[in-house]
Write a protein that holds these residues in place. Structure first.
Motif, PDB file in Angstrom:
ATOM      1  N   GLY A   1       0.895  -1.191   0.156  1.00  0.00           N
ATOM      2  CA  GLY A   1      -0.089  -0.026   0.006  1.00  0.00           C
ATOM      3  C   GLY A   1       0.633   1.277  -0.050  1.00  0.00           C
ATOM      4  O   GLY A   1       0.149   2.564   0.178  1.00  0.00           O
ATOM      5  N   ALA A   2       1.987   1.269   0.035  1.00  0.00           N
ATOM      6  CA  ALA A   2       2.892   2.520  -0.200  1.00  0.00           C
ATOM      7  C   ALA A   2       2.594   3.211  -1.293  1.00  0.00           C
ATOM      8  O   ALA A   2       2.120   2.615  -2.460  1.00  0.00           O
ATOM      9  N   SER A   3       2.516   4.462  -1.503  1.00  0.00           N
ATOM     10  CA  SER A   3       2.475   5.613  -2.472  1.00  0.00           C
ATOM     11  C   SER A   3       3.288   5.297  -3.690  1.00  0.00           C
ATOM     12  O   SER A   3       4.577   5.050  -3.252  1.00  0.00           O
ATOM     13  N   TRP A   4       2.693   5.478  -4.638  1.00  0.00           N
ATOM     14  CA  TRP A   4       3.750   5.469  -6.039  1.00  0.00           C
ATOM     15  C   TRP A   4       4.740   6.737  -5.808  1.00  0.00           C
ATOM     16  O   TRP A   4       5.998   6.592  -6.399  1.00  0.00           O
ATOM     17  N   GLU A   5       4.484   7.662  -5.068  1.00  0.00           N
ATOM     18  CA  GLU A   5       5.246   9.103  -4.856  1.00  0.00           C
ATOM     19  C   GLU A   5       6.342   8.485  -4.079  1.00  0.00           C
ATOM     20  O   GLU A   5       7.621   8.727  -4.257  1.00  0.00           O
ATOM     21  N   GLU A   6       5.981   7.901  -3.023  1.00  0.00           N
ATOM     22  CA  GLU A   6       7.003   7.442  -2.144  1.00  0.00           C
ATOM     23  C   GLU A   6       8.058   6.350  -2.532  1.00  0.00           C
ATOM     24  O   GLU A   6       9.227   6.361  -2.491  1.00  0.00           O
ATOM     25  N   ILE A   7       7.591   5.328  -3.293  1.00  0.00           N
ATOM     26  CA  ILE A   7       8.541   4.353  -4.180  1.00  0.00           C
ATOM     27  C   ILE A   7       9.020   4.922  -5.101  1.00  0.00           C
ATOM     28  O   ILE A   7      10.445   4.722  -5.098  1.00  0.00           O
ATOM     29  N   THR A   8       8.742   5.840  -5.857  1.00  0.00           N
ATOM     30  CA  THR A   8       9.480   6.472  -6.899  1.00  0.00           C
ATOM     31  C   THR A   8      10.540   7.359  -6.270  1.00  0.00           C
ATOM     32  O   THR A   8      11.829   7.169  -6.913  1.00  0.00           O
ATOM     33  N   ALA A   9      10.477   8.136  -5.241  1.00  0.00           N
ATOM     34  CA  ALA A   9      11.202   8.837  -4.392  1.00  0.00           C
ATOM     35  C   ALA A   9      12.577   7.778  -3.974  1.00  0.00           C
ATOM     36  O   ALA A   9      13.722   8.107  -4.126  1.00  0.00           O
ATOM     37  N   ALA A  10      12.047   7.118  -3.399  1.00  0.00           N
ATOM     38  CA  ALA A  10      13.083   5.858  -2.882  1.00  0.00           C
ATOM     39  C   ALA A  10      14.073   5.316  -3.717  1.00  0.00           C
ATOM     40  O   ALA A  10      15.155   4.877  -3.666  1.00  0.00           O
ATOM     41  N   LEU A  11      13.297   4.973  -4.980  1.00  0.00           N
ATOM     42  CA  LEU A  11      14.206   4.638  -6.199  1.00  0.00           C
ATOM     43  C   LEU A  11      15.235   5.398  -6.715  1.00  0.00           C
ATOM     44  O   LEU A  11      15.993   5.065  -7.709  1.00  0.00           O
ATOM     45  N   GLY A  12      15.002   6.649  -6.222  1.00  0.00           N
ATOM     46  CA  GLY A  12      15.720   7.671  -6.902  1.00  0.00           C
ATOM     47  C   GLY A  12      15.378   7.993  -8.355  1.00  0.00           C
ATOM     48  O   GLY A  12      15.705   8.488  -9.226  1.00  0.00           O
ATOM     49  N   ARG A  13      13.947   8.051  -8.648  1.00  0.00           N
ATOM     50  CA  ARG A  13      13.183   8.200 -10.012  1.00  0.00           C
ATOM     51  C   ARG A  13      12.667   9.383  -9.994  1.00  0.00           C
ATOM     52  O   ARG A  13      12.521  10.143  -8.790  1.00  0.00           O
ATOM     53  N   ARG A  14      12.150   9.969 -10.921  1.00  0.00           N
ATOM     54  CA  ARG A  14      11.189  11.344 -10.938  1.00  0.00           C
ATOM     55  C   ARG A  14       9.584  11.013 -11.030  1.00  0.00           C
ATOM     56  O   ARG A  14       8.892  11.882 -10.605  1.00  0.00           O
ATOM     57  N   ASP A  15       9.314  10.293 -11.989  1.00  0.00           N
ATOM     58  CA  ASP A  15       7.904  10.198 -12.547  1.00  0.00           C
ATOM     59  C   ASP A  15       6.880   9.103 -11.613  1.00  0.00           C
ATOM     60  O   ASP A  15       7.195   8.012 -12.329  1.00  0.00           O
ATOM     61  N   PRO A  16       6.298   9.519 -10.763  1.00  0.00           N
ATOM     62  CA  PRO A  16       5.590   8.082 -10.121  1.00  0.00           C
ATOM     63  C   PRO A  16       4.849   7.509 -11.166  1.00  0.00           C
ATOM     64  O   PRO A  16       4.605   6.167 -10.947  1.00  0.00           O
ATOM     65  N   GLY A  17       4.307   7.924 -12.065  1.00  0.00           N
ATOM     66  CA  GLY A  17       3.410   7.513 -13.206  1.00  0.00           C
ATOM     67  C   GLY A  17       4.109   6.442 -14.065  1.00  0.00           C
ATOM     68  O   GLY A  17       3.592   5.354 -14.204  1.00  0.00           O
ATOM     69  N   THR A  18       5.216   6.778 -14.358  1.00  0.00           N
ATOM     70  CA  THR A  18       6.097   5.899 -15.008  1.00  0.00           C
ATOM     71  C   THR A  18       6.609   4.553 -14.398  1.00  0.00           C
ATOM     72  O   THR A  18       6.496   3.462 -14.694  1.00  0.00           O
ATOM     73  N   VAL A  19       6.839   4.776 -12.912  1.00  0.00           N
ATOM     74  CA  VAL A  19       7.157   3.761 -12.092  1.00  0.00           C
ATOM     75  C   VAL A  19       5.948   2.874 -11.838  1.00  0.00           C
ATOM     76  O   VAL A  19       6.120   1.638 -11.810  1.00  0.00           O
ATOM     77  N   GLU A  20       4.807   3.440 -11.599  1.00  0.00           N
ATOM     78  CA  GLU A  20       3.679   2.528 -11.454  1.00  0.00           C
ATOM     79  C   GLU A  20       3.449   1.835 -12.859  1.00  0.00           C
ATOM     80  O   GLU A  20       3.269   0.622 -12.511  1.00  0.00           O
ATOM     81  N   ARG A  21       3.592   2.386 -13.862  1.00  0.00           N
ATOM     82  CA  ARG A  21       3.109   1.644 -15.216  1.00  0.00           C
ATOM     83  C   ARG A  21       4.426   0.255 -15.082  1.00  0.00           C
ATOM     84  O   ARG A  21       4.098  -0.699 -15.590  1.00  0.00           O
ATOM     85  N   GLU A  22       5.433   0.510 -14.828  1.00  0.00           N
ATOM     86  CA  GLU A  22       6.510  -0.253 -14.867  1.00  0.00           C
ATOM     87  C   GLU A  22       6.185  -1.628 -13.917  1.00  0.00           C
ATOM     88  O   GLU A  22       6.742  -2.747 -14.491  1.00  0.00           O
TER      89      GLU A  22
END
Length: 137
Positions: free
Chosen positions: A64-85
């Motif tokens: 249930g972590a947010s994609w914003e949090e996951i994206t930041a932790a991965l050092g990425r920029r776009d939560p939408g891209t990470v969520e799609r991946e």
């Protein structure tokens, strides 16, 4: 069992395998090998570490972590891209039946035994770090 817990068990297996491979790499330090072999061995370690990072991110998404949090932790920029991946993997893990998850988790107790054998003084003093996952929910 939940998909998140299964992903954490899978992550623990991958961490064990990475640790074993790293120990093997250390053992071959003095062996005469080609530059290609040494580089390929190092690349395999990096690939496994990347797989672990992806598994941790998957487990967090399933938890249930947010994609914003996951994206930041991965050092990425776009939560939408990470969520799609991760979308296909998240859907696949969530669609698993209880029987499929139990089969995939089979033998998880061996991870606790592995940890006990390899635990050093500075490591957390836990007797069943993986089995304790099943007591969370």
């Amino acid at each position: 069992m939940t998909p998140e817990i299964l992903a954490r068990i899978t992550t623990a297996r991958a961490a064990r395998d990475l640790s074993d491979l790293a120990r093997q790499a250390l053992a071959t330090t003095a062996q005469t090998t080609s530059p290609t072999e040494r580089i390929q061995e190092a690349r395999r370690l990096r690939q496994m570490a990347n797989q672990i990072a992806d598994l941790v991110a998957l487990a967090e998404a399933l938890g249930g972590a947010s994609w914003e949090e996951i994206t930041a932790a991965l050092g990425r920029r776009d939560p939408g891209t990470v969520e799609r991946e991760f979308a296909d993997d998240v859907a696949e893990w969530r669609a698993m039946t209880e029987e499929q998850m139990a089969a995939a988790a089979e033998g998880f107790e061996d991870l606790d035994a592995w940890y006990d054998r390899h635990r050093e003084d500075q490591d957390p003093e836990l007797s069943s770090p993986v089995a304790d996952l099943l007591n969370r929910h």
